[in-house]
Design a protein around this motif. Structure first.
Motif, mmCIF file in Angstrom:
data_model
loop_
_atom_site.group_PDB
_atom_site.id
_atom_site.type_symbol
_atom_site.label_atom_id
_atom_site.label_comp_id
_atom_site.label_asym_id
_atom_site.label_seq_id
_atom_site.Cartn_x
_atom_site.Cartn_y
_atom_site.Cartn_z
ATOM 1 N N THR A 196 0.808 -0.610 0.536
ATOM 2 C CA THR A 196 -0.437 0.077 0.351
ATOM 3 C C THR A 196 0.821 1.129 0.163
ATOM 4 O O THR A 196 0.493 2.322 -0.455
ATOM 5 N N GLY B 260 -4.020 -6.240 12.405
ATOM 6 C CA GLY B 260 -5.042 -4.981 13.684
ATOM 7 C C GLY B 260 -6.036 -4.709 13.205
ATOM 8 O O GLY B 260 -7.012 -3.833 13.456
ATOM 9 N N VAL C 217 -10.634 -4.922 11.457
ATOM 10 C CA VAL C 217 -11.611 -6.170 11.753
ATOM 11 C C VAL C 217 -12.894 -5.258 11.180
ATOM 12 O O VAL C 217 -12.792 -4.409 10.712
ATOM 13 N N ARG D 29 -1.392 16.629 8.682
ATOM 14 C CA ARG D 29 -2.408 15.107 8.364
ATOM 15 C C ARG D 29 -3.059 15.441 7.356
ATOM 16 O O ARG D 29 -4.553 14.883 7.464
ATOM 17 N N MET E 244 -6.463 -2.495 -1.382
ATOM 18 C CA MET E 244 -5.938 -2.492 0.107
ATOM 19 C C MET E 244 -5.117 -1.293 -0.417
ATOM 20 O O MET E 244 -3.612 -0.749 -0.479
ATOM 21 N N ALA E 245 -6.133 -0.128 -1.360
ATOM 22 C CA ALA E 245 -5.881 1.458 -0.989
ATOM 23 C C ALA E 245 -5.097 1.706 0.542
ATOM 24 O O ALA E 245 -5.583 1.277 1.289
ATOM 25 N N ARG E 246 -4.845 3.225 0.002
ATOM 26 C CA ARG E 246 -4.267 3.671 0.886
ATOM 27 C C ARG E 246 -5.813 4.338 2.141
ATOM 28 O O ARG E 246 -5.490 4.547 3.063
ATOM 29 N N THR F 208 -6.834 1.639 4.030
ATOM 30 C CA THR F 208 -6.177 0.988 5.536
ATOM 31 C C THR F 208 -5.858 2.366 6.338
ATOM 32 O O THR F 208 -6.457 1.946 7.457
ATOM 33 N N ALA F 209 -5.267 2.754 4.934
ATOM 34 C CA ALA F 209 -3.788 4.029 6.322
ATOM 35 C C ALA F 209 -5.441 5.031 6.708
ATOM 36 O O ALA F 209 -5.259 5.901 8.261
ATOM 37 N N THR G 173 -10.304 4.281 8.324
ATOM 38 C CA THR G 173 -10.279 3.336 9.723
ATOM 39 C C THR G 173 -10.054 3.259 10.675
ATOM 40 O O THR G 173 -9.739 4.915 10.604
ATOM 41 N N GLU G 174 -11.208 2.714 11.693
ATOM 42 C CA GLU G 174 -11.235 3.754 12.690
ATOM 43 C C GLU G 174 -11.058 2.722 13.912
ATOM 44 O O GLU G 174 -11.455 2.293 14.731
ATOM 45 N N LEU G 175 -10.114 3.440 14.231
ATOM 46 C CA LEU G 175 -9.110 2.909 15.711
ATOM 47 C C LEU G 175 -9.780 2.610 17.443
ATOM 48 O O LEU G 175 -10.047 3.630 17.249
ATOM 49 N N SER H 33 -8.773 -2.019 14.954
ATOM 50 C CA SER H 33 -9.251 -1.161 14.112
ATOM 51 C C SER H 33 -10.296 -1.721 13.499
ATOM 52 O O SER H 33 -10.625 -2.266 12.789
ATOM 53 N N ARG H 34 -11.597 -0.608 13.417
ATOM 54 C CA ARG H 34 -12.955 -1.141 11.985
ATOM 55 C C ARG H 34 -12.112 -0.439 10.901
ATOM 56 O O ARG H 34 -11.698 0.078 10.525
ATOM 57 N N MET H 35 -12.683 -1.673 9.959
ATOM 58 C CA MET H 35 -12.089 -1.615 8.405
ATOM 59 C C MET H 35 -12.994 -1.584 7.422
ATOM 60 O O MET H 35 -14.067 -2.349 7.906
ATOM 61 N N PHE H 36 -13.430 -1.551 6.591
ATOM 62 C CA PHE H 36 -14.271 -1.257 5.860
ATOM 63 C C PHE H 36 -15.796 -1.327 6.094
ATOM 64 O O PHE H 36 -17.102 -1.669 6.457
#
Lengths: 179, 483
Positions: free
Chosen positions: A109, A166, A168, B22, B333-335, B338-339, B342-344, B350-353
């Motif tokens: 990525t 890391g 979900v 950022r 899995m683009a930036r 992923t980076a 997403t929610e830490l 972290s929550r993704m998608f």
């Protein structure tokens, strides 16, 4: 399937509501050659599909970084007008800080984003070698690869990012084994 | 040079001193963790300077509110009050309408005596409405990286004017020649195809009224202290348009989808070459290749000439300047999946998608920056929306959530679309805290802030949808509070 046969199929199933939903267009799409597709396909996957030929190490990348990246991201990736790129701290706690090293799940990525979108005043201008090199330099700053380790289409996907597992998935079905 | 949020400079300074920028996240992250009291004050002053909306129109519309029985604490009245037969303006209110200086001078209005201006090829808002603007917050070093918020507090109804639709650009608005633009569909398909805009214009079209909301909307809500800004500049990374175009499934069917495919990668033709992964099922269900917005071709800043619209899901998926669709077995899995986006969580995971935009509502009037100039009857107005479908109910409280009353939902109430809600309120001059709570047709209830923060922590950055609280003090000033 023609509209008529589709309608018949739907009628057989007793689902007339769907007939209006699945319409057919006039079929105006133009066939395109594999070469043309390849020229426009910029996707790079975590398993390395899409990575170009080329290679580079952190040593090679230091100069590229200083010339192309440091003015926005800081001399050592600490950030400036652009985001900070180095982070090794834990992701728990109220001051958790997300950066490449401790947050990004895939090394591919980092390569892909750099290759397509950086530097912001000339996106897409880095060569494949320079992109591998600056990727290696950033992974080196984050303590993930060694200073002399060369990255290429085979070794980059093999880099294990600390936060790879890391995440979900919430609104999509997550594979049992992360790819 | 467009008007820019004056506090941007302050934020940029504070970011500089903090040493960590950022991009988009920066500005608001900064507001969260590094913003100084001085900057807060500057922010508030800037808001007041940008807009000093008068509340006089409210004071004129005084009904016999004191005769009405409240239906909840703080003076909330039956939502059907304005519909009741025989209810008339009180004598004082009627007098206020007719006795003003403007009324007395009506016969002498110059516009009655002088021919007006001629026609225009494309109309513009009145010169007197220059305060209803998007509020820009961009990276100083990269002007095309940032956001602009819709001024939801200055708008009525449910449609956002195209020129006020929020923007989130990662590296500027590209100039794209419509005649040369080609959409490529490839990957796990029987035949790779390209489509010109002229091709797409011949396909069967449909239009749908849909909100688009940035996954980062409302994220100053994660701040420890409530940011003082206008409602639109807190929650206006959401807008609602009538989008028209071609159902995506039609062109995907034409390419012939491999049954093993699960995802669709969509890519824009901007300098950030944004690309994102979307479950194929959603793409086939209800996504659209949009060519038109609110009746006209999509504006450049909203994706001209072609935008993917992904109803109800986070805005980053509705790729602007759409140029490529790749049918795939897995996400790329683009930036930006992923980076970012997403929610830490407090656990470190972290929550993704997190695609679906959960139900949210916000009171747009009265809202922070307004001042109520007299006691009496007001209409509390707001917007509610949900990525899960229709809004079923919106409750409003005037006593910080101790008691609630259902607001009137104005038709049309459409799935994944802004819904306008209204409820009459008799303000007697006491301190009041106004809240709204959306409930969608799935049964999802918009959470209180305490509950959301307890579940998600404060480092998630995206997908903040808690109930917002506006405090009206005894002088009628409205501020943003956490209650």
């Amino acid at each position: 399937m023609s509209i008529a046969s589709h309608a018949l199929w739907v009628a057989c199933l007793g689902l007339p509501a769907l007939a209006a939903d699945r319409i057919e267009g006039p079929g105006l799409g133009s066939p395109v050659s594999a070469q043309s597709v390849a020229a426009r396909n910029t996707s790079i996957y975590p398993d390395g599909r899409g990575l170009p030929e080329g290679r580079g190490s952190a040593g090679d990348g230091r100069l590229v970084y200083q010339q192309k990246c440091a003015s926005c991201h800081g001399e050592r990736g600490e950030g400036g007008s652009g985001g900070h790129l180095v982070g090794r701290g834990p992701l728990t706690g109220s001051d958790a800080d997300k950066a490449v090293g401790n947050y990004w799940p895939s090394a591919t990525t980092l390569f892909a984003f750099t290759r397509r979108a950086m530097p912001m005043d000339a996106p897409g201008s880095l060569s494949a070698d320079d992109t591998y090199a600056v990727t290696a330099f950033l992974l080196y700053l984050n303590g993930i690869v060694g200073a002399d380790e060369a990255l290429d289409a085979r070794s980059l996907p093999a880099v294990r990012m600390p936060n790879r597992d890391g995440f979900v998935w919430i609104d999509a079905v997550q594979p049992e084994k992360p790819r | 040079m467009p008007p820019v949020n004056p506090s941007c400079r302050a934020i940029a300074r504070c970011v500089q001193s903090g040493g960590a920028v950022r991009a988009f996240s920066v500005v608001l992250d900064c507001a969260d963790t590094m913003i100084s009291p001085d900057t807060q004050r500057e922010h508030s002053a800037a808001v007041a300077a940008q807009e000093a909306l008068s509340m006089e129109r409210w004071s004129r519309s005084r009904l016999n509110a004191d005769d009405q029985a409240p239906v909840a604490g703080g003076g909330l009245l039956d939502r059907r009050l304005f519909l009741k037969r025989g209810l008339v303006f009180s004598g004082a209110g009627a007098l206020a309408w007719s006795s003003g200086a403007a009324g007395a001078d009506q016969a002498a209005l110059p516009s009655l005596r002088v021919p007006g201006r001629g026609f225009s090829n494309y109309g513009q808002p009145s010169e007197q409405e220059k305060r209803a603007i998007r509020w820009i917050s961009a990276n100083r070093a990269v002007p095309g990286n940032g956001v602009s918020w819709s001024p939801l507090h200055a708008l009525e109804g449910i449609i956002t004017p195209s020129g006020l639709h929020f923007e989130r650009h990662h590296n500027g608005v590209p100039d794209i020649r419509i005649d040369a633009h080609r959409l490529l569909i490839h990957g796990m398909v029987e035949r790779a195809l390209t489509f010109s805009l002229a091709d797409l214009a011949r396909y069967p079209m449909r239009s749908q009224m849909l909100f688009v909301e940035c996954g980062g909307n409302s994220n100053s809500g994660w701040n420890k202290e409530p940011l003082q800004s206008r409602a639109g500049y807190l929650h206006g990374l959401a807008s609602c348009s009538e989008w028209a175009g071609v159902p995506l499934a039609v062109v995907l069917d034409e390419a012939g989808i491999d049954p093993a495919a699960k995802w669709l990668i969509a890519e824009g033709a901007d300098a950030a070459a944004i690309h994102i992964s979307i479950p194929l099922k959603k793409a086939m269900d209800d996504c659209m290749l949009a060519l038109y917005q609110n009746g006209e071709r999509i504006r450049p800043e909203n994706g001209y000439p072609l935008r993917l619209i992904v109803p109800g899901w986070e805005g980053i998926l509705s790729i602007k300047w759409l140029q490529r669709l790749e049918v795939a077995a897995e996400p790329v899995m683009a930036r930006n999946e992923t980076a970012k986006y997403t929610e830490l969580l407090p656990s470190g995971k972290s929550r993704m998608f997190t695609f679906v935009m959960d139900a949210k509502s916000v009171i747009t009037s009265p809202s922070p920056g307004d001042t109520l100039r007299s006691h009496g009857l007001y209409e509390v107005r707001g917007l509610a929306w949900s990525g899960r479908g229709r809004i079923r109910r919106v409750d409003v409280s005037a006593d910080a959530g101790k008691t609630w009353a259902p607001a009137q939902l104005q038709e049309p109430v459409l799935p994944m679309c802004f819904t306008r809600f209204r409820i009459p309120w008799n303000w007697r001059g006491e301190t009041a805290v106004l809240k709204s709570r959306a409930i969608d047709e799935s049964g999802y209830v918009q959470p209180e802030r305490d509950k959301l923060v307890a579940e998600r922590g404060r480092n998630g950055y995206f997908h903040y949808n808690a109930i917002a609280a506006w405090q009206v003090d005894e002088d009628g000033e409205v501020t943003h509070v956490y209650r």
